[in-house]
Design a protein around this motif. Structure first.
Motif, short mmCIF file in Angstrom:
data_model
loop_
_atom_site.label_atom_id
_atom_site.label_comp_id
_atom_site.label_asym_id
_atom_site.label_seq_id
_atom_site.Cartn_x
_atom_site.Cartn_y
_atom_site.Cartn_z
N THR A 87 -7.19 6.72 -10.46
CA THR A 87 -6.80 6.82 -9.05
C THR A 87 -7.83 6.13 -8.17
O THR A 87 -7.47 5.43 -7.21
CB THR A 87 -6.63 8.28 -8.62
OG1 THR A 87 -7.74 9.05 -9.10
CG2 THR A 87 -5.35 8.88 -9.16
N GLN B 146 2.51 1.62 -3.48
CA GLN B 146 1.56 1.96 -4.54
C GLN B 146 1.27 3.45 -4.60
O GLN B 146 0.94 3.97 -5.67
CB GLN B 146 0.24 1.19 -4.35
CG GLN B 146 -0.66 1.31 -5.59
CD GLN B 146 -2.14 1.12 -5.30
OE1 GLN B 146 -2.58 1.10 -4.16
NE2 GLN B 146 -2.93 0.98 -6.36
N THR B 147 1.41 4.16 -3.50
CA THR B 147 1.03 5.56 -3.43
C THR B 147 1.61 6.36 -4.58
O THR B 147 0.91 7.11 -5.26
CB THR B 147 1.49 6.16 -2.09
OG1 THR B 147 1.07 5.31 -1.02
CG2 THR B 147 0.91 7.55 -1.89
N ALA C 127 0.82 -1.21 0.00
CA ALA C 127 0.00 0.00 0.00
C ALA C 127 0.86 1.26 0.00
O ALA C 127 0.53 2.24 -0.69
CB ALA C 127 -0.94 -0.01 1.20
N ARG D 166 -7.66 2.02 -8.91
CA ARG D 166 -6.43 1.34 -8.47
C ARG D 166 -6.23 1.46 -6.96
O ARG D 166 -5.87 0.47 -6.30
CB ARG D 166 -5.23 1.91 -9.21
CG ARG D 166 -5.22 1.63 -10.69
CD ARG D 166 -4.94 0.18 -11.02
NE ARG D 166 -3.56 -0.20 -10.75
CZ ARG D 166 -3.03 -1.38 -11.06
NH1 ARG D 166 -3.78 -2.31 -11.64
NH2 ARG D 166 -1.77 -1.66 -10.78
N TYR D 167 -6.46 2.63 -6.39
CA TYR D 167 -6.25 2.76 -4.95
C TYR D 167 -7.25 1.91 -4.16
O TYR D 167 -6.89 1.27 -3.17
CB TYR D 167 -6.35 4.23 -4.52
CG TYR D 167 -5.11 5.05 -4.79
CD1 TYR D 167 -3.83 4.52 -4.62
CD2 TYR D 167 -5.21 6.37 -5.20
CE1 TYR D 167 -2.70 5.28 -4.86
CE2 TYR D 167 -4.07 7.15 -5.44
CZ TYR D 167 -2.82 6.59 -5.27
OH TYR D 167 -1.70 7.35 -5.50
N TYR D 168 -8.51 1.89 -4.60
CA TYR D 168 -9.49 1.07 -3.88
C TYR D 168 -9.21 -0.42 -4.09
O TYR D 168 -9.31 -1.22 -3.15
CB TYR D 168 -10.91 1.40 -4.32
CG TYR D 168 -11.53 2.57 -3.58
CD1 TYR D 168 -11.74 2.51 -2.20
CD2 TYR D 168 -11.91 3.72 -4.25
CE1 TYR D 168 -12.31 3.57 -1.51
CE2 TYR D 168 -12.47 4.80 -3.56
CZ TYR D 168 -12.67 4.72 -2.20
OH TYR D 168 -13.22 5.77 -1.51
N MET E 5 -4.70 7.95 2.61
CA MET E 5 -5.27 7.63 1.31
C MET E 5 -6.72 8.11 1.20
O MET E 5 -7.15 8.55 0.13
CB MET E 5 -5.21 6.12 1.06
CG MET E 5 -3.80 5.56 0.95
SD MET E 5 -2.80 6.42 -0.29
CE MET E 5 -3.80 6.19 -1.75
N GLY F 257 -4.56 -0.70 -2.85
CA GLY F 257 -4.11 -0.11 -1.59
C GLY F 257 -5.12 -0.21 -0.47
O GLY F 257 -4.84 -0.75 0.61
#
Length: 573
Positions: free
Chosen positions: A88, A43-44, A40, A91-93, A124, A96
């Motif tokens: 964003t 990935q930021t 996580a 991919r983040y959900y 995040m 990460g």
């Protein structure tokens, strides 16, 4: 009976054999929460697949970059395309947030690791909410835990309530266990006391974020964080950033394999081919030029990109000094792109080969390489981001002492109870901002103390602290563009180019009649299909339309705009 028994025996042996041969002893049956923290965190800034949202919109809306195809086709043309805006979010959900929530659920016996996971989830959630507005937060990522695959959209106010609560609780929890935060890949070094300091410092940022919409709450949160146990980040050696490796650029293939070792934001702004570097926007360039900023030609450089490498930042021929010298001899010199421009057809007069010695030499030595073909000499005089900011091992900035000083300066200007005065924090913020470049990026030369002090003398805080402080913060956040965009919208400074006064290109898509710079991104279209009830409630709170010109909760006032052409003329006279 014997046949049955034999058959049963064969079946049992077969099942046992298949289980054995299909079990990879090198793989764990369950994932270590610390491994999920690593994923996580990296990935930021390390996920190339989501960085198109940054390149196409966020770095354009902040007016850091202009002139490249992506940023001009989307942000510059005010063209909303779901596949670019949704990256964003998706991919983040999907990676990460899902990993963080799962790891949080399984790490209650590891107090330090659990707190670090929750702090990054809070970070995040703030990042996503600042981009989109109301978002799934308290119920997000829970589908594997409780089966909820349609999480509610918390209002942004509720998201910020959650963030403040989590950061305070996590700071209190850190140090209560003996577990090691072994998945930490940040400058915090797995130290609970450093994570505590980081959590307190994030509270300062988010308190200032809500200072226009909820001023008393903001002041209370800010002063509480400032006096919290563990302190705040107060020097460069306490800066919080994610560490990346000097690995070859892997672009989309690496992201598909969840290879987040390299700073993908750097990869993205470097560009995927010699024709797609990130050109510095005239807004940023002209502000820095007007203020005689010593960072200007450390950030903006002119290159011959034609035969550069695509796996690292080698092969770029730096001709900045030669282009500046050509300008002093009567040529156009360096010509940045305005918002919405395209480097290849908003024409400038390129120099003759003989005006740029490096170009002349390359054409003579390698006539078949095309160094002076396809209008490349004209592209050469458009300033691009220095390759020092594109290296794979550039840090992923979380929050620095420079930002803290600017937050303290603005808090002091509001009359909040903070130590020191506006001027001292403002000046300390500038000094620390300059050192960010010196410490973390391989710039062409270190910024000297003399240059810094001269700059401070020429650019005092003045009679509008909000403007001067946040203009400096805007420059600082060049390498943290999501924070740059959030703080720009919150503070409304600096004044940026009024897009409605600039030309509309016929070769870029155009469907939004409102050409003013948007203030949020739209929700992914698939949300309307798969989480329709909660999506519709969020859209209703926006006024019934998922309009990217509708300000988020904490964004109270209109952005300040200016005529960029008049501004440019005023500093070039």
């Amino acid at each position: 009976m014997m046949l049955f028994s034999l058959g049963g025996g064969l079946s049992s042996c077969s099942d046992s054999y298949l289980e054995e041969v299909n079990t990879d002893d090198s793989k764990a049956e369950s994932i270590d929460p610390n491994a999920q923290l690593t994923t996580a965190l990296l990935q930021t800034y390390g996920d190339f697949s989501l960085m198109d949202t940054y390149r196409s919109y966020i770095t354009g809306f902040t007016q850091y970059y202009a002139g490249g195809w992506n940023v001009s086709n989307y942000a510059g043309a005010v063209y909303p395309k779901d596949s670019e805006m949704a990256l964003t979010w998706n991919r983040y959900y999907q990676i990460g947030i899902k990993n963080l929530v799962d790891a949080i659920h399984r790490s209650e016996n590891k107090p330090n690791t659990n707190a670090a996971l929750r702090i990054h989830r809070a970070y995040m959630m703030a990042l996503l909410s600042d981009i989109y507005g109301d978002i799934p937060c308290t119920e997000a990522g829970m589908s594997f835990i409780n089966g909820n695959s349609t999480p509610k959209y918390d209002t942004q106010e509720e998201v910020y309530d959650f963030i403040f609560s989590e950061l305070k609780a996590c700071a209190a929890q850190l140090g209560t266990g003996t577990d090691v935060i072994s998945g930490d890949v940040t400058s915090l070094g797995s130290k609970p006391e450093a994570w505590k300091r980081y959590a307190n410092t994030l509270r300062l940022r988010y308190a200032m974020r809500i200072s226009d919409v909820a001023p008393e709450r903001a002041r209370t949160e800010f002063e509480s964080a400032l006096n919290a146990d563990g302190g705040i980040i107060s020097s460069a050696d306490e800066d919080a950033y994610i560490k990346y490796n000097d690995a070859p650029f892997t672009l989309y293939d690496g992201a598909t394999d969840l290879d987040f070792r390299a700073n993908a934001l750097g990869e993205m702004i470097y560009g995927q081919d010699p024709e797609s570097p990130s050109f510095v926007c005239s807004t940023l360039y002209d502000y820095m030029k007007k203020m005689h900023d010593p960072r200007l030609y450390r950030i903006a450089r002119c290159y011959i990109h034609t035969t550069r490498s695509q796996t690292d930042t080698s092969g770029n021929f730096d001709v900045t000094d030669e282009v500046l010298a050509w300008g002093e001899r009567g040529g156009d010199g360096i010509v940045p792109c305005n918002v919405g421009d395209a480097w290849w057809s908003d024409w400038v007069s390129g120099p003759a080969n003989s005006d740029i010695p490096t170009l002349d030499s390359l054409v003579t030595l390698y006539p078949d390489k095309g160094y002076d073909k396809n209008n490349y000499p004209a592209r050469m005089i458009r300033p691009t981001i220095a390759v020092a900011f594109c290296n794979a091992d550039c840090p992923g900035i979380l929050i620095t002492s420079a930002e803290v000083e600017f937050l303290l300066a603005e808090a002091a200007s509001k009359g909040w109870n903070v130590p020191g005065d506006v001027e001292s924090h403002y000046e300390a913020g500038i000094r620390a901002s300059m050192q960010v470049l010196n410490n973390y990026y391989d710039i062409v030369s270190k910024i000297s103390d003399e240059e810094i002090e001269q700059y401070i003398a020429e650019n005092p805080v003045g009679d509008n602290p909000r403007e001067s402080i946040n203009t400096q913060a805007w420059i600082l956040h060049l390498t943290n563009p999501s924070e740059g965009w959030a703080n720009l919208r919150r503070s409304d400074y600096p004044a940026i180019a009024d897009r409605t006064l600039l030309p509309v290109r016929g070769d870029f898509p155009h469907e939004d009649p409102n050409l003013q710079t948007p203030v949020r991104l739209r929700y992914p279209l698939l949300e309307a299909k798969y989480n329709s009830v909660n999506y519709e409630k969020a859209v209703e709170r926006l006024g019934g339309t998922d309009d990217w010109h509708t300000r988020v909760w904490w964004d109270v006032n209109e952005q300040n705009f200016m005529d960029i052409n008049k501004f440019s003329e005023s500093i070039n006279q």
